[in-house]
Design an enzyme around this catalytic site. Structure first.
Site, mmCIF file in Angstrom:
data_model
loop_
_atom_site.group_PDB
_atom_site.id
_atom_site.type_symbol
_atom_site.label_atom_id
_atom_site.label_comp_id
_atom_site.label_asym_id
_atom_site.label_seq_id
_atom_site.Cartn_x
_atom_site.Cartn_y
_atom_site.Cartn_z
ATOM 1 N N THR A 159 1.202 -1.037 -0.079
ATOM 2 C CA THR A 159 0.200 -0.198 0.230
ATOM 3 C C THR A 159 0.932 0.965 0.178
ATOM 4 O O THR A 159 1.249 1.268 -0.809
ATOM 5 C CB THR A 159 -0.884 -0.253 1.196
ATOM 6 O OG1 THR A 159 -0.216 -0.496 2.322
ATOM 7 C CG2 THR A 159 -1.530 -0.779 1.079
ATOM 8 N N LYS A 185 3.916 -6.939 4.104
ATOM 9 C CA LYS A 185 4.395 -5.450 3.254
ATOM 10 C C LYS A 185 3.982 -5.106 4.810
ATOM 11 O O LYS A 185 2.931 -5.265 6.195
ATOM 12 C CB LYS A 185 2.941 -5.483 3.160
ATOM 13 C CG LYS A 185 1.534 -5.426 3.010
ATOM 14 C CD LYS A 185 0.636 -4.410 4.189
ATOM 15 C CE LYS A 185 0.794 -3.389 3.855
ATOM 16 N NZ LYS A 185 0.008 -2.271 4.572
ATOM 17 N N THR A 196 0.190 -1.033 9.844
ATOM 18 C CA THR A 196 -0.669 -2.637 9.302
ATOM 19 C C THR A 196 0.633 -3.022 8.296
ATOM 20 O O THR A 196 1.192 -2.729 7.910
ATOM 21 C CB THR A 196 -1.173 -2.002 8.162
ATOM 22 O OG1 THR A 196 -2.675 -1.407 8.643
ATOM 23 C CG2 THR A 196 -2.586 -3.175 7.274
ATOM 24 N N GLU A 280 6.558 5.518 7.364
ATOM 25 C CA GLU A 280 5.585 6.302 6.236
ATOM 26 C C GLU A 280 6.176 7.442 6.838
ATOM 27 O O GLU A 280 6.878 7.593 8.141
ATOM 28 C CB GLU A 280 4.918 6.121 6.867
ATOM 29 C CG GLU A 280 3.481 5.182 5.957
ATOM 30 C CD GLU A 280 1.693 5.042 6.352
ATOM 31 O OE1 GLU A 280 0.773 4.062 6.146
ATOM 32 O OE2 GLU A 280 1.997 5.566 7.267
ATOM 33 N N ASN A 402 -0.254 10.570 5.848
ATOM 34 C CA ASN A 402 -1.496 9.865 6.555
ATOM 35 C C ASN A 402 -3.195 10.859 6.612
ATOM 36 O O ASN A 402 -3.547 10.849 6.607
ATOM 37 C CB ASN A 402 -1.179 9.788 7.860
ATOM 38 C CG ASN A 402 -0.364 8.653 7.867
ATOM 39 O OD1 ASN A 402 -1.253 7.020 7.959
ATOM 40 N ND2 ASN A 402 0.848 8.253 8.453
#
Length: 407
Positions: A159, A185, A196, A280, A402
């Site tokens: 993702t 992932k 996640t 991220e 985000n």
């Protein structure tokens, strides 16, 4: 035993016998990138799994748990979609997941309860089940037991990841070899309790589900449960271990069990490091050591509190050796520390002794934190237990990613 980690190509990744891989585009991702992935496992494949501890769980976890119970932990296929979490979608989400498993099972000639589902992506959006179903024939026909197939699968489950995450080990038992492949992932919503994150582990060893479950639990405790990026626990976290038995080497033999346990640990550690490094907006990975705790849980509690402190994480983003923020986080962790016994090191320098400042080279500490990977050690002076915890800084880029995620 040699751990083989991923690179831009997967030429170093070993492929256990008994598995085939494929990927396709179902139009779930707005980018048009691959978002549907499949693994078929040979008959007799056993399974063990661990799931998120979030009380809000996605439809595929509900269906997957029920299928493992119904099939007595026998799995013939794994199907994953990315771009849509199929979470908070009610009964319609459960039904959509079941339809995908049923259709995949029919195409592969296996029961629907032998198809294990996973999803990752945006929460609260209905799963585009018709688009997925329309791609299943191509997905099942394009399966291949090749490095290209593995690479395509790893790309399709991503993702916000910037790169695929793979690791593998191989060891010998007599004249036979056992292979273990891990694909993961994860870049955000990473927090202990699996952090996640989707992790799929494939091996050709002969093992019962009970044997796999015990070893998997310990491997996760020392890897995926010791990482954190942002402190959020996902609704979809899954770690699935599949054993095809095709090597003919049994896990029952103590020497084999030791080698396999070590190999699984190495693969999970590698994947955990790759997940944190690809977090991220991450600029700095912090190897956080909490030492001299009374027990492991106490060390974990301190590590989690420090790793989740926004003040600490933003200081790390600026490579600021602000040890006072770390000490304050230790003090509010809920552990009965005596500040007079706490010491803190940044890099190779002691910056706090007995809960107060000590002389250190601030510029050198800044340079240590400015590295891509830095080490911070906290000694509690309470006992002999310790924990190694991987975490990150918190940057403006994390906020940007985000803030725009659903749009």
């Amino acid at each position: 035993m040699k751990t083989r980690e991923s690179s831009p190509n997967t030429s170093k990744i070993c492929l256990p016998t008994g598995f085939t891989f494929s990927a396709a585009c179902a139009g779930i991702k707005a980018s048009g990138r691959p978002d549907l992935a499949l693994v078929e496992a040979c008959a007799g494949t056993t399974a063990a799994a661990m799931f998120t501890k979030n009380r809000v769980v996605a439809a595929p976890l509900v269906v997957g748990r029920a299928s493992l119970a119904a099939s007595r932990s026998r799995v013939r296929a794994l199907i994953v979609n990315s771009g849509n979490a199929n979470c908070a979608t009610g009964k319609a989400g459960i039904k959509a997941c079941q339809r995908v498993c049923q259709q995949a099972g029919q195409l592969l000639g296996v029961p629907s309860t032998a198809v294990f589902p996973s999803s990752t992506g945006i929460i609260g959006v209905p799963l585009p089940v018709e688009s997925i179903l329309s791609r299943l024939p191509d997905l099942t026909e394009s399966r291949q037991a090749t490095e290209q197939g593995i690479g395509s699968f790893a790309q399709a489950i991503m993702t916000t990841d910037t790169r695929p995450k793979l690791a593998g080990v191989e060891f010998r038992s007599g004249k036979r070899s056992v292979k273990l492949l891990g694909i993961a992932k994860g870049a955000g919503m990473i927090h202990p309790q699996l952090a996640t994150m989707l992790v799929y582990l494939f091996t050709d060893i002969v093992a019962t589900s009970a044997q796999l479950r015990q070893i998997l639990r310990h491997a996760c405790d020392d890897s995926f449960n010791c990482i954190s990026i942002d402190g959020d626990t996902s609704t979809n976290d899954t770690v699935l271990l599949l054993a095809s038995g095709q090597s003919g080497v049994s896990l029952k033999a103590p020497p084999v069990r030791r080698k396999f346990t070590q190999g699984l640990y190495e693969v999970c550690q590698s994947l955990a490091r790759q997940i944190v490094s690809d977090g991220e907006g991450v600029q700095h990975v912090i190897q956080l050591s909490v030492e001299q705790a009374r027990d492991r849980e106490e060390a974990h509690q301190v590590a989690r509190t420090v790793a989740h402190s926004l003040l600490v994480k933003t200081a790390w983003a600026g490579a600021d050796p602000n040890w006072g923020r770390i000490l304050a986080a230790v003090g509010r962790s809920g552990v009965g520390v005596n500040p007079a016994r706490v010491s803190i090191m940044i890099g190779d320098q002691l910056v706090c002794r007995g809960g107060v400042a000590c002389r250190f080279d601030e510029n050198r500490a800044h340079q240590a934190l400015a590295l891509a990977s830095s080490r911070v050690r906290i000694r509690l002076g309470r006992g002999r237990s310790s924990v190694e915890f991987l975490t990150t800084d918190l940057t403006a880029e994390y906020v940007r990613i985000n803030a725009d995620y659903s749009t």
